[in-house]
Design a protein around this motif. Structure first.
Motif, PDB file in Angstrom:
ATOM      1  N   LEU A   1      22.079 -13.151 -32.163  1.00 23.83           N
ATOM      2  CA  LEU A   1      22.808 -12.123 -31.428  1.00 23.83           C
ATOM      3  C   LEU A   1      23.198 -10.954 -32.323  1.00 23.83           C
ATOM      4  CD1 LEU A   1      25.014 -14.530 -29.244  1.00 23.83           C
ATOM      5  CD2 LEU A   1      22.812 -13.495 -28.667  1.00 23.83           C
ATOM      6  N   GLY A   2      22.365 -10.684 -33.303  1.00 25.03           N
ATOM      7  CA  GLY A   2      22.516  -9.494 -34.124  1.00 25.03           C
ATOM      8  C   GLY A   2      23.765  -9.444 -34.976  1.00 25.03           C
ATOM      9  N   ALA A   3      24.388 -10.643 -35.241  1.00 29.11           N
ATOM     10  CA  ALA A   3      25.671 -10.676 -35.972  1.00 29.11           C
ATOM     11  C   ALA A   3      26.646  -9.665 -35.361  1.00 29.11           C
ATOM     12  CB  ALA A   3      25.469 -10.410 -37.464  1.00 29.11           C
TER      13      ALA A   3
ATOM     14  N   ASP B   1      14.691 -17.677 -28.327  1.00 23.09           N
ATOM     15  CA  ASP B   1      14.850 -17.242 -26.940  1.00 23.09           C
ATOM     16  C   ASP B   1      16.100 -16.375 -26.784  1.00 23.09           C
ATOM     17  OD1 ASP B   1      12.586 -18.598 -26.273  1.00 23.09           O
ATOM     18  OD2 ASP B   1      13.607 -20.326 -25.385  1.00 23.09           O
ATOM     19  N   LEU B   2      17.186 -16.778 -27.436  1.00 26.19           N
ATOM     20  CA  LEU B   2      18.424 -15.999 -27.368  1.00 26.19           C
ATOM     21  C   LEU B   2      18.248 -14.620 -28.006  1.00 26.19           C
ATOM     22  CD1 LEU B   2      21.071 -18.760 -28.132  1.00 26.19           C
ATOM     23  CD2 LEU B   2      21.072 -17.287 -26.111  1.00 26.19           C
ATOM     24  N   ALA B   3      17.495 -14.577 -29.111  1.00 23.54           N
ATOM     25  CA  ALA B   3      17.247 -13.293 -29.768  1.00 23.54           C
ATOM     26  C   ALA B   3      16.476 -12.357 -28.842  1.00 23.54           C
ATOM     27  CB  ALA B   3      16.493 -13.498 -31.075  1.00 23.54           C
ATOM     28  N   ARG B   4      15.505 -12.920 -28.110  1.00 22.24           N
ATOM     29  CA  ARG B   4      14.750 -12.095 -27.161  1.00 22.24           C
ATOM     30  C   ARG B   4      15.645 -11.631 -26.012  1.00 22.24           C
ATOM     31  NH1 ARG B   4      10.350 -15.427 -28.905  1.00 22.24           N
ATOM     32  NH2 ARG B   4      11.003 -17.164 -27.586  1.00 22.24           N
ATOM     33  N   ALA B   5      16.498 -12.516 -25.526  1.00 23.90           N
ATOM     34  CA  ALA B   5      17.416 -12.135 -24.444  1.00 23.90           C
ATOM     35  C   ALA B   5      18.373 -11.038 -24.918  1.00 23.90           C
ATOM     36  CB  ALA B   5      18.199 -13.358 -23.964  1.00 23.90           C
ATOM     37  N   TYR B   6      18.856 -11.183 -26.139  1.00 24.97           N
ATOM     38  CA  TYR B   6      19.765 -10.180 -26.710  1.00 24.97           C
ATOM     39  C   TYR B   6      19.071  -8.817 -26.802  1.00 24.97           C
ATOM     40  CZ  TYR B   6      22.797  -7.873 -30.143  1.00 24.97           C
ATOM     41  OH  TYR B   6      23.610  -6.977 -30.797  1.00 24.97           O
ATOM     42  N   ALA B   7      17.842  -8.814 -27.329  1.00 22.49           N
ATOM     43  CA  ALA B   7      17.095  -7.559 -27.474  1.00 22.49           C
ATOM     44  C   ALA B   7      16.822  -6.917 -26.119  1.00 22.49           C
ATOM     45  CB  ALA B   7      15.782  -7.824 -28.208  1.00 22.49           C
ATOM     46  N   LEU B   8      16.565  -7.742 -25.113  1.00 22.05           N
ATOM     47  CA  LEU B   8      16.273  -7.220 -23.778  1.00 22.05           C
ATOM     48  C   LEU B   8      17.530  -6.674 -23.101  1.00 22.05           C
ATOM     49  CD1 LEU B   8      13.870  -7.075 -21.699  1.00 22.05           C
ATOM     50  CD2 LEU B   8      14.797  -9.200 -20.736  1.00 22.05           C
ATOM     51  N   PHE B   9      18.583  -7.477 -23.099  1.00 20.66           N
ATOM     52  CA  PHE B   9      19.799  -7.109 -22.362  1.00 20.66           C
ATOM     53  C   PHE B   9      20.532  -5.942 -23.012  1.00 20.66           C
ATOM     54  CE2 PHE B   9      20.903 -10.956 -19.527  1.00 20.66           C
ATOM     55  CZ  PHE B   9      19.562 -11.194 -19.269  1.00 20.66           C
ATOM     56  N   ARG B  10      20.395  -5.777 -24.326  1.00 17.52           N
ATOM     57  CA  ARG B  10      21.124  -4.700 -24.993  1.00 17.52           C
ATOM     58  C   ARG B  10      20.578  -3.328 -24.588  1.00 17.52           C
ATOM     59  NH1 ARG B  10      19.966  -4.413 -31.407  1.00 17.52           N
ATOM     60  NH2 ARG B  10      21.704  -2.975 -31.140  1.00 17.52           N
ATOM     61  N   ARG B  11      19.377  -3.292 -23.994  1.00 17.08           N
ATOM     62  CA  ARG B  11      18.811  -2.020 -23.547  1.00 17.08           C
ATOM     63  C   ARG B  11      19.532  -1.481 -22.316  1.00 17.08           C
ATOM     64  NH1 ARG B  11      12.355  -3.108 -23.662  1.00 17.08           N
ATOM     65  NH2 ARG B  11      12.350  -0.970 -22.828  1.00 17.08           N
ATOM     66  N   VAL B  12      20.305  -2.335 -21.675  1.00 19.33           N
ATOM     67  CA  VAL B  12      21.040  -1.920 -20.470  1.00 19.33           C
ATOM     68  C   VAL B  12      22.475  -1.609 -20.859  1.00 19.33           C
ATOM     69  CG1 VAL B  12      21.787  -2.593 -18.171  1.00 19.33           C
ATOM     70  CG2 VAL B  12      19.569  -3.359 -19.032  1.00 19.33           C
ATOM     71  N   ARG B  13      22.870  -0.351 -20.687  1.00 23.45           N
ATOM     72  CA  ARG B  13      24.225   0.072 -21.048  1.00 23.45           C
ATOM     73  C   ARG B  13      25.182  -0.017 -19.869  1.00 23.45           C
ATOM     74  NH1 ARG B  13      24.075  -0.245 -26.465  1.00 23.45           N
ATOM     75  NH2 ARG B  13      22.248   0.832 -27.308  1.00 23.45           N
TER      76      ARG B  13
ATOM     77  N   TYR C   1      31.519 -12.028 -32.139  1.00 16.93           N
ATOM     78  CA  TYR C   1      32.460 -12.766 -32.993  1.00 16.93           C
ATOM     79  C   TYR C   1      33.880 -12.653 -32.446  1.00 16.93           C
ATOM     80  CZ  TYR C   1      29.156 -13.714 -36.808  1.00 16.93           C
ATOM     81  OH  TYR C   1      28.113 -14.199 -37.562  1.00 16.93           O
ATOM     82  N   ASN C   2      34.278 -11.454 -32.030  1.00 19.32           N
ATOM     83  CA  ASN C   2      35.617 -11.276 -31.475  1.00 19.32           C
ATOM     84  C   ASN C   2      35.819 -12.130 -30.227  1.00 19.32           C
ATOM     85  OD1 ASN C   2      36.138  -9.401 -33.477  1.00 19.32           O
ATOM     86  ND2 ASN C   2      35.774  -7.621 -32.187  1.00 19.32           N
ATOM     87  N   ALA C   3      34.772 -12.184 -29.378  1.00 19.80           N
ATOM     88  CA  ALA C   3      34.857 -12.992 -28.161  1.00 19.80           C
ATOM     89  C   ALA C   3      34.966 -14.473 -28.505  1.00 19.80           C
ATOM     90  CB  ALA C   3      33.640 -12.730 -27.281  1.00 19.80           C
TER      91      ALA C   3
ATOM     92  N   LYS D   1      28.500 -23.970 -34.887  1.00 14.57           N
ATOM     93  CA  LYS D   1      27.348 -23.854 -33.991  1.00 14.57           C
ATOM     94  C   LYS D   1      27.238 -22.450 -33.422  1.00 14.57           C
ATOM     95  CE  LYS D   1      25.862 -25.413 -29.377  1.00 14.57           C
ATOM     96  NZ  LYS D   1      24.472 -25.884 -29.508  1.00 14.57           N
ATOM     97  N   TYR D   2      28.339 -21.926 -32.896  1.00 14.98           N
ATOM     98  CA  TYR D   2      28.264 -20.630 -32.226  1.00 14.98           C
ATOM     99  C   TYR D   2      28.289 -19.467 -33.201  1.00 14.98           C
ATOM    100  CZ  TYR D   2      28.165 -23.000 -27.866  1.00 14.98           C
ATOM    101  OH  TYR D   2      27.735 -23.798 -26.840  1.00 14.98           O
ATOM    102  N   ALA D   3      28.880 -19.662 -34.370  1.00 14.53           N
ATOM    103  CA  ALA D   3      28.786 -18.634 -35.404  1.00 14.53           C
ATOM    104  C   ALA D   3      27.331 -18.498 -35.867  1.00 14.53           C
ATOM    105  CB  ALA D   3      29.688 -18.982 -36.584  1.00 14.53           C
ATOM    106  N   ALA D   4      26.626 -19.628 -35.976  1.00 10.09           N
ATOM    107  CA  ALA D   4      25.213 -19.591 -36.371  1.00 10.09           C
ATOM    108  C   ALA D   4      24.369 -18.905 -35.306  1.00 10.09           C
ATOM    109  CB  ALA D   4      24.703 -21.013 -36.613  1.00 10.09           C
ATOM    110  N   ILE D   5      24.681 -19.158 -34.037  1.00  6.72           N
ATOM    111  CA  ILE D   5      23.945 -18.512 -32.951  1.00  6.72           C
ATOM    112  C   ILE D   5      24.137 -17.001 -33.005  1.00  6.72           C
ATOM    113  CG2 ILE D   5      23.958 -18.164 -30.437  1.00  6.72           C
ATOM    114  CD1 ILE D   5      24.318 -21.205 -30.153  1.00  6.72           C
ATOM    115  N   ILE D   6      25.381 -16.569 -33.205  1.00  7.04           N
ATOM    116  CA  ILE D   6      25.657 -15.129 -33.272  1.00  7.04           C
ATOM    117  C   ILE D   6      24.954 -14.506 -34.464  1.00  7.04           C
ATOM    118  CG2 ILE D   6      27.468 -13.392 -33.597  1.00  7.04           C
ATOM    119  CD1 ILE D   6      29.361 -15.315 -32.077  1.00  7.04           C
ATOM    120  N   GLU D   7      24.983 -15.203 -35.594  1.00  8.05           N
ATOM    121  CA  GLU D   7      24.370 -14.679 -36.815  1.00  8.05           C
ATOM    122  C   GLU D   7      22.850 -14.592 -36.688  1.00  8.05           C
ATOM    123  OE1 GLU D   7      24.075 -13.143 -40.576  1.00  8.05           O
ATOM    124  OE2 GLU D   7      25.940 -13.561 -39.502  1.00  8.05           O
ATOM    125  N   ARG D   8      22.242 -15.616 -36.134  1.00  9.31           N
ATOM    126  CA  ARG D   8      20.777 -15.701 -36.125  1.00  9.31           C
ATOM    127  C   ARG D   8      20.133 -15.046 -34.909  1.00  9.31           C
ATOM    128  NH1 ARG D   8      19.108 -21.832 -37.526  1.00  9.31           N
ATOM    129  NH2 ARG D   8      17.089 -20.928 -36.949  1.00  9.31           N
TER     130      ARG D   8
END
Length: 230
Positions: free
Chosen positions: A114-116, A46-58, A121-123, A105-112
């Motif tokens: 949120l497109g790494a 679900d997070l991957a889909r949200a990431y793909a969707l939201f990244r289209r908005v600049r 990661y900085n945040a 936990k959150y490093a795995a979420i970013i990696e899997r």
């Protein structure tokens, strides 16, 4: 199919504004299915889909919506850990292991999911720096964890797993502003291990010191290296 290709960018901009940008905040903050629920329940797909969707908005920054929610969520967990250790100071290892588990936990979420993404990661790192340093005893407790690992915590552990665990310790150390306080406690714990012959392996001890040297330079670890000679 029917319009001139030059109209595509403008049409995409309108569609993304009307179907995504106008609704990002509402989607992200939905109580049981928004970004916070996805983060809490490790909903990677679900997070991957949200990431793909939201990244289209600049504009406004679509990914910034997810990033801000993630940071506040991580900070909330971190502040609770700091509060708990302040009221139960006899559980330092529980505190540090909980910090490591939270980071994993959150490093795995970013990696899997949120497109790494380096900005995520900085945040995440900035969030950890914020609350780790609100606990004055974090450097001491991190040194206690190393002491536990060096005495018995890594018995029967493969070389690769040893390296992973030491890297995680150095990662938490990197967040700490009071690195000299960590050094003070580390010297005391190392001295007791060396004098009492309680360390599992001199090689692992030197491996840890080498990692600290890479992180902070020769000056930081010169006293620790001299202790082996003494």
């Amino acid at each position: 199919n029917y319009l001139d290709p030059s109209s595509m960018p403008r049409l995409k901009e309108v569609v993304e504004r009307e179907l995504i940008a106008r609704h990002m905040a509402a989607l992200a903050h939905m109580e049981h299915s928004g970004i916070l629920a996805m983060l809490e329940d490790d909903k990677y797909d679900d997070l991957a889909r949200a990431y793909a969707l939201f990244r289209r908005v600049r504009s406004p920054d679509g990914l910034g919506v997810i990033r801000d929610l993630m940071v506040e969520h991580v900070k909330g967990h971190g502040v609770r850990l700091v509060t708990e250790v302040a009221t139960s100071p006899h559980e330092p290892l529980v505190y540090v292991r909980a910090l490591l588990a939270l980071r994993d936990k959150y490093a795995a979420i970013i990696e899997r999911s949120l497109g790494a993404d380096k900005l995520f990661y900085n945040a995440l790192n900035a969030a950890f720096e914020t609350f780790v340093n609100t606990c004055a005893r974090s450097p001491e407790y991190l040194s206690l964890l190393v002491d536990e690992l060096m005495r018995r915590g890594m018995r029967g552990t493969s070389e690769e797993d040893v390296d992973v665990q030491l890297d995680k310790v150095v990662m938490l150390f990197r967040y700490m502003q009071e690195k000299d306080v960590f050094e003070k406690w580390y010297k005391q714990h190392l001295a007791k291990r060396l004098l009492g012959g309680r360390s599992l392996s001199d090689e692992i001890e030197r491996q840890m010191i080498q990692k600290l040297k890479v992180e902070c330079g020769y000056q930081f670890t010169s006293n620790l290296e001299q202790m082996f000679i003494d």
